[in-house]
Design a protein around this motif. Sequence first.
Motif, PDB file in Angstrom:
ATOM      1  N   THR A 567     -11.648  -8.058 -10.521  1.00 46.78           N
ATOM      2  CA  THR A 567     -10.720  -9.185  -9.527  1.00 46.78           C
ATOM      3  C   THR A 567      -9.565  -8.650  -9.012  1.00 46.78           C
ATOM      4  N   GLY A 568      -8.960  -8.024  -9.996  1.00 48.36           N
ATOM      5  CA  GLY A 568      -7.412  -7.779  -9.589  1.00 48.36           C
ATOM      6  C   GLY A 568      -7.620  -6.291  -8.426  1.00 48.36           C
ATOM      7  N   LEU A 569      -8.782  -5.778  -8.851  1.00 49.90           N
ATOM      8  CA  LEU A 569      -9.023  -4.445  -7.988  1.00 49.90           C
ATOM      9  C   LEU A 569      -9.267  -4.795  -6.623  1.00 49.90           C
ATOM     10  N   ARG A 570     -10.154  -5.866  -6.394  1.00 50.71           N
ATOM     11  CA  ARG A 570     -10.360  -6.299  -5.044  1.00 50.71           C
ATOM     12  C   ARG A 570      -9.186  -6.660  -4.240  1.00 50.71           C
ATOM     13  N   ARG A 571      -7.997  -6.899  -4.748  1.00 50.46           N
ATOM     14  CA  ARG A 571      -6.986  -7.410  -3.950  1.00 50.46           C
ATOM     15  C   ARG A 571      -5.827  -6.359  -4.084  1.00 50.46           C
ATOM     16  N   ALA A 572      -5.984  -5.054  -4.835  1.00 48.58           N
ATOM     17  CA  ALA A 572      -4.950  -4.179  -5.108  1.00 48.58           C
ATOM     18  C   ALA A 572      -4.514  -3.652  -3.613  1.00 48.58           C
ATOM     19  N   LEU A 573      -5.389  -3.261  -2.693  1.00 52.13           N
ATOM     20  CA  LEU A 573      -4.991  -2.472  -1.446  1.00 52.13           C
ATOM     21  C   LEU A 573      -4.081  -3.516  -0.537  1.00 52.13           C
ATOM     22  N   ASP A 574      -4.555  -4.961  -0.589  1.00 52.15           N
ATOM     23  CA  ASP A 574      -3.862  -5.686   0.321  1.00 52.15           C
ATOM     24  C   ASP A 574      -2.550  -6.081  -0.545  1.00 52.15           C
ATOM     25  N   ARG A 575      -2.440  -5.992  -1.731  1.00 50.77           N
ATOM     26  CA  ARG A 575      -1.088  -6.291  -2.297  1.00 50.77           C
ATOM     27  C   ARG A 575      -0.208  -4.969  -2.403  1.00 50.77           C
ATOM     28  N   ASN A 576      -0.780  -3.791  -2.112  1.00 52.59           N
ATOM     29  CA  ASN A 576      -0.017  -2.603  -2.180  1.00 52.59           C
ATOM     30  C   ASN A 576       0.270  -2.197  -3.503  1.00 52.59           C
ATOM     31  N   GLU A 577      -0.798  -2.530  -4.380  1.00 49.57           N
ATOM     32  CA  GLU A 577      -0.523  -1.942  -5.915  1.00 49.57           C
ATOM     33  C   GLU A 577      -0.886  -0.584  -6.158  1.00 49.57           C
ATOM     34  N   GLY A 629     -11.014   4.946  -1.661  1.00 48.44           N
ATOM     35  CA  GLY A 629     -11.174   6.542  -1.336  1.00 48.44           C
ATOM     36  C   GLY A 629     -10.895   6.895  -0.143  1.00 48.44           C
ATOM     37  N   ASP A 630     -10.947   5.983   1.062  1.00 49.14           N
ATOM     38  CA  ASP A 630     -10.324   6.223   2.303  1.00 49.14           C
ATOM     39  C   ASP A 630      -8.998   6.270   2.313  1.00 49.14           C
ATOM     40  N   TRP A 631      -8.205   5.320   1.516  1.00 52.04           N
ATOM     41  CA  TRP A 631      -6.939   5.101   1.453  1.00 52.04           C
ATOM     42  C   TRP A 631      -6.435   6.581   0.777  1.00 52.04           C
ATOM     43  N   VAL A 632      -6.996   6.900  -0.067  1.00 51.31           N
ATOM     44  CA  VAL A 632      -6.405   7.998  -0.848  1.00 51.31           C
ATOM     45  C   VAL A 632      -6.363   9.334   0.152  1.00 51.31           C
ATOM     46  N   LEU A 633      -7.448   9.496   0.824  1.00 51.62           N
ATOM     47  CA  LEU A 633      -7.680  10.613   1.616  1.00 51.62           C
ATOM     48  C   LEU A 633      -6.579  10.392   3.028  1.00 51.62           C
ATOM     49  N   ARG A 634      -6.318   9.403   3.411  1.00 54.14           N
ATOM     50  CA  ARG A 634      -5.084   9.413   4.664  1.00 54.14           C
ATOM     51  C   ARG A 634      -3.883   9.458   3.872  1.00 54.14           C
ATOM     52  N   GLU A 635      -3.444   8.825   2.641  1.00 52.10           N
ATOM     53  CA  GLU A 635      -2.395   8.828   1.969  1.00 52.10           C
ATOM     54  C   GLU A 635      -2.092  10.820   1.492  1.00 52.10           C
ATOM     55  N   SER A 636      -3.062  11.137   0.976  1.00 51.46           N
ATOM     56  CA  SER A 636      -2.850  12.513   0.563  1.00 51.46           C
ATOM     57  C   SER A 636      -2.610  13.346   1.759  1.00 51.46           C
ATOM     58  N   CYS A 637      -3.184  13.206   2.937  1.00 55.47           N
ATOM     59  CA  CYS A 637      -2.802  14.172   3.892  1.00 55.47           C
ATOM     60  C   CYS A 637      -1.575  13.803   4.668  1.00 55.47           C
ATOM     61  N   ARG A 638      -1.048  12.539   4.583  1.00 56.37           N
ATOM     62  CA  ARG A 638       0.153  12.076   4.879  1.00 56.37           C
ATOM     63  C   ARG A 638       1.343  12.965   3.898  1.00 56.37           C
ATOM     64  N   ALA A 639       1.094  13.055   2.669  1.00 57.34           N
ATOM     65  CA  ALA A 639       1.973  13.565   1.611  1.00 57.34           C
ATOM     66  C   ALA A 639       2.133  14.999   1.852  1.00 57.34           C
ATOM     67  N   ALA A 640       0.807  15.650   2.294  1.00 59.73           N
ATOM     68  CA  ALA A 640       0.814  16.905   2.453  1.00 59.73           C
ATOM     69  C   ALA A 640       1.573  17.196   3.633  1.00 59.73           C
ATOM     70  N   SER A 641       1.638  16.565   4.722  1.00 62.58           N
ATOM     71  CA  SER A 641       2.470  16.849   5.832  1.00 62.58           C
ATOM     72  C   SER A 641       3.854  16.508   5.530  1.00 62.58           C
ATOM     73  N   GLU A 642       4.161  15.440   4.835  1.00 65.90           N
ATOM     74  CA  GLU A 642       5.705  15.184   4.445  1.00 65.90           C
ATOM     75  C   GLU A 642       6.217  16.509   3.556  1.00 65.90           C
TER      76      GLU A 642
END
Length: 818
Positions: A567-577, A629-642
Motif C-alpha cells: 500500500t505504501g509503495l503504491r503511493r511512494a512516487l507521488d509522495r516523493n518518498e 524503474g523508469d523513475w530510477v533511470l531518469r534520476e540516474s541520468c540526471r545525477a550523472a549529468s550533475e
Amino acid sequence: VGQSILDTPIERVLSADRATVFEAAGLDGAIHIFAAIPLLVQDRATSHVVIGVPLATALAPSRTEMFRNLTTIAFLGMVAAAFAAWLSDRLLARRADRLVAAASRLEAGDLASRTGLPPTPDEIGQLAHAFDQMAASLEQSAREQRKEEERWRDLAEAALDGVLVHDGVAILDVNRRLADIFGYEPGELRGATLARLVPDEHAATLAAYAENHGPGPIRLAGRRKDGATLPLEVSGGQAYYAGASRRVLSIRDISHEAALRSRVQWLSQLVEQSPSSVMITDADGKVEYINARFSETSLFAPEEAIGRTPNILNSGLNPPELFVGLWRTIKEGNVWRGEILNRRKDGTLFWEYEIISPIRDDSGRVTHYAAMKEDVTLRKEYEERLLRQAHFDELTGLPNRLLARDRLNGALARAARNENKVAVIMADLDGFKKINDTLGHAAGDSLLGVIATRLKGVLREADTVARLGGDEFLVILPDLKQDLSADIAGRKILLACAQPALIGPHELFVSASLGVALFPDDGDNPDVLIKNADTAMYEAKRAGKNRLMPFRKEAGLRIVRHLALETGLRRALDRNELSLAFQPIMDLATSSVAGAEALLRWNNAELGQVSPADFIPIAEETGLIQDIGDWVLRESCRAASELRRHLGRPLFMSINLSARQVERRIVDLVAESLDTHSLSPELLKIEVTESLLVRDIPLTLEIMESMRNLGVGLSLDDFGTGYSSLSYIKKYPFSTLKIDQSFIRGILLDARDRRLFSAIVAMARALGLDITAEGVETQEHLGLVRGERCAYAQGYLFSPPMPFDRFVAFIREKTFVS
C-alpha cells in the motif's frame, strides 16, 4: 236607506229629466207630496234628489201657509239640488282622476297599480272595479311569466350546452355557456343576428335550420368573437319565453368531442398496431378482443382466442400463488403487474411482462379487464445469463467469488446455530504459470477445467468449490464436527491436483499449495477466514509447495506487513518518498573513483527506512517496478549529468534493470533519458541478473543488442550466485562481469573458491570483459582482487552508499589509500 224604489210610485222620478212635484204613496205606504229634481252629468240624469212631505201634514194649515211652505220647500229643493249637483260633480272628478292616475301607472309598467276606489253601482265605480280586476290579472300574468322565464333561465344556465332564444333572425336571449363558447358577454349577443355566430358561408344554413328545425341536429362551423372557428353541433326546439312560445337553439362546442373522437381513433389504431400484445376480457375472464401483436406472439388467431379464457396460454410452470395474487388484485379493482411464463399454440414457452387493469363503467362497476403484454423472453434469457455470469465462472462452471461468499455466509450462520465448524481452503496451482507461458492460454484453460472437475469429484455434495480467478480455487467445507475432516479433504485435493492431465498431445503435471482456516478458531466472518486461508496458502508455497498448511497468526502478521508495504509503495512516487544512494566504483588501476552504482532507497513516514530486499520483490510482484524503474533511470541520468557539472570530469553511472522492465519501450526510454540530460551513452551502464537470461526469450537478446547499439554498457550482475553459465556470457553483448559479494567473501576462507575466482577472472579477460568485484570490505579482499587484476572494485572498504551531495564531497575530499 238601502231600499229599492223600483216597482214603487216613486220610480217615475227615474225617467224625469227636470224638476217635478207629484203626489204618491211613499215607501211607508202613506200618501206624500214629492218634489223631485234630477242631477245631470253630460246632459244625462245620473242621480235624483227627492223630497217628500206627508199629505196630512201638508193639508193641515191654510192654503196660504201651504203655499208659503210649498214655495219654501221648492226654494229649498232648488238649493239642495244645486248643492247636490256641485257635490256630485266634485265627487265624480276626484274618482275619475284616481282612475286616470292608476291607468297611467299601469301604462308605465307598474302592474301593482290600483284605483283604491270602493266598488259602487255607478259607472265610475264599476269602471274602477273592472280596472282593478284587470290590473290584478295583468300582475298575476306577469308574475307567472317571470316565474316561467326564471325557470327557463335556470335550466338554460344549468345546461352544459349553449342556449339561445330567437325570433328567426335576431337573438332574444342567451345563457352564459353560449356566450363563453363564442367569446362574448351575454349582453353583446342579445339583439344580434344569428349570422354573427357562424362564418358567412354557413349563415344561410343556420338561418334555414333556425326557421324550420330538421329531424335532428346539424353540424357546422362557428365563429368566435376573435375570428377563430370551431366545430358546432346545433339542435332546435321550443320554449316559453316572455309570455309566448319561442324558438330555441341548443349549441354544443364539439371541439373536445372531435379531438376525443380523433384520439379514440388514434388510440384504436395504436392498440391495433401496438408492439405490445393487447387482450381485453369481460368481467368473467372471457376474451373479447386481441390485437395483431397478440396473435403474432401467441400464434392464436382472433377466432381461436375470442370467447375463451386466457388459460389457453397457461404453461403449467407458474406457481399457483401467482394467479391467486393476480385475481385477488384485479378483483379488488387494482392494477396487477408481473411476469408470467406462457405457452404458445405450438407448445413453445415464452416469458411475458403483463399489466392487467380493470375497466369500469360510469357507475364504477368493473366490466372488463385489459392486459398489456410484452414478450420479455430475450431479456429473461439475458438476465439468466447475466445472473449465471455474476455467480459462476464461465470457464469452469464453478461458483465464483460472489456466490462462494454467499454460500460461506450461509454455512457460517448454520455452524453458529449448530455449534459446528466450517473449513475454508484456499488452493493455488503450482507450476501453472509456466504451462500458460509455454503452451498458451488455451492449454491453461483446458487444464483448469480438468482440475475443476476433479475437485468437484473428490468433495461432498454439500461442499463448495469456487474459482476465484487465475489458478486460485476456494473450497468451503460446511458442517464439520472435527478439524481432521479438513485435513482429509485437503489430502484428497492434493492428490487430485497431482494426477497427470492429458491436454492435447501434452501430459501435464501440476501440484497445489493449500491453506486452510477454520471457523470459529481462525475467524468468524467470510473476509477474515478467506484472508487467513490465503495467508496459510502462501506459507505452503514458502514451505516448498504441494502441501496443506493451517493458518498461523505469525504468518498473518507477515502478510499484514506485506500489505502495508504494498500500500505504501503504491503511493511512494507521488509522495516523493523514493531516493537514490550512490556507492563508488573504484578504478583499481588508477586508485580513483570511476563511477557509481545508483541504489534505490525508500523512506516512509509510517514504516520508516524500508530495506530494498523487502520492497523490491513487492514492486516486481505488483508491477510497480515499471514506474519505479523508469523513475530510477531518469534520476540516474540526471545525477550523472550533475556529477560531470560538479566535478568537471565524467563518471559512469550503473543502474539495475528488473526483468519486468525488459520490453521494447525500455530502449526508447533510455535514449530519451540520455538525450534529455545530454549524457554520453558510454557513461550509462545497465546491470541485469541471470534470472532474466534463464527465460532465453528472443526479445531479451533483441533489446540488449539495441542497448549496445546505443552505446550503453551492459553488465551481468551477481555472477557466481546462480547458474553462472558461460553460455550467457557468450550469447549476450556484455561488457562487464560483476562477481557477487558472497563469492568474494568466500575466497579468503576456501582455497577452491580462490582458484575458481582466478579462473573466472582469467576467462573474463580472455572474452574481453571487465571485472568488477563487489563486497570488498577488507584490505585482504582488496589485495586479492588487485592481485587478480580486476578492473573495478566496490564495497564498504571504500564507502557505503550515500546521498548525492555526500557522494560529490567524497570524490572531492577522499583519496584512495592502498
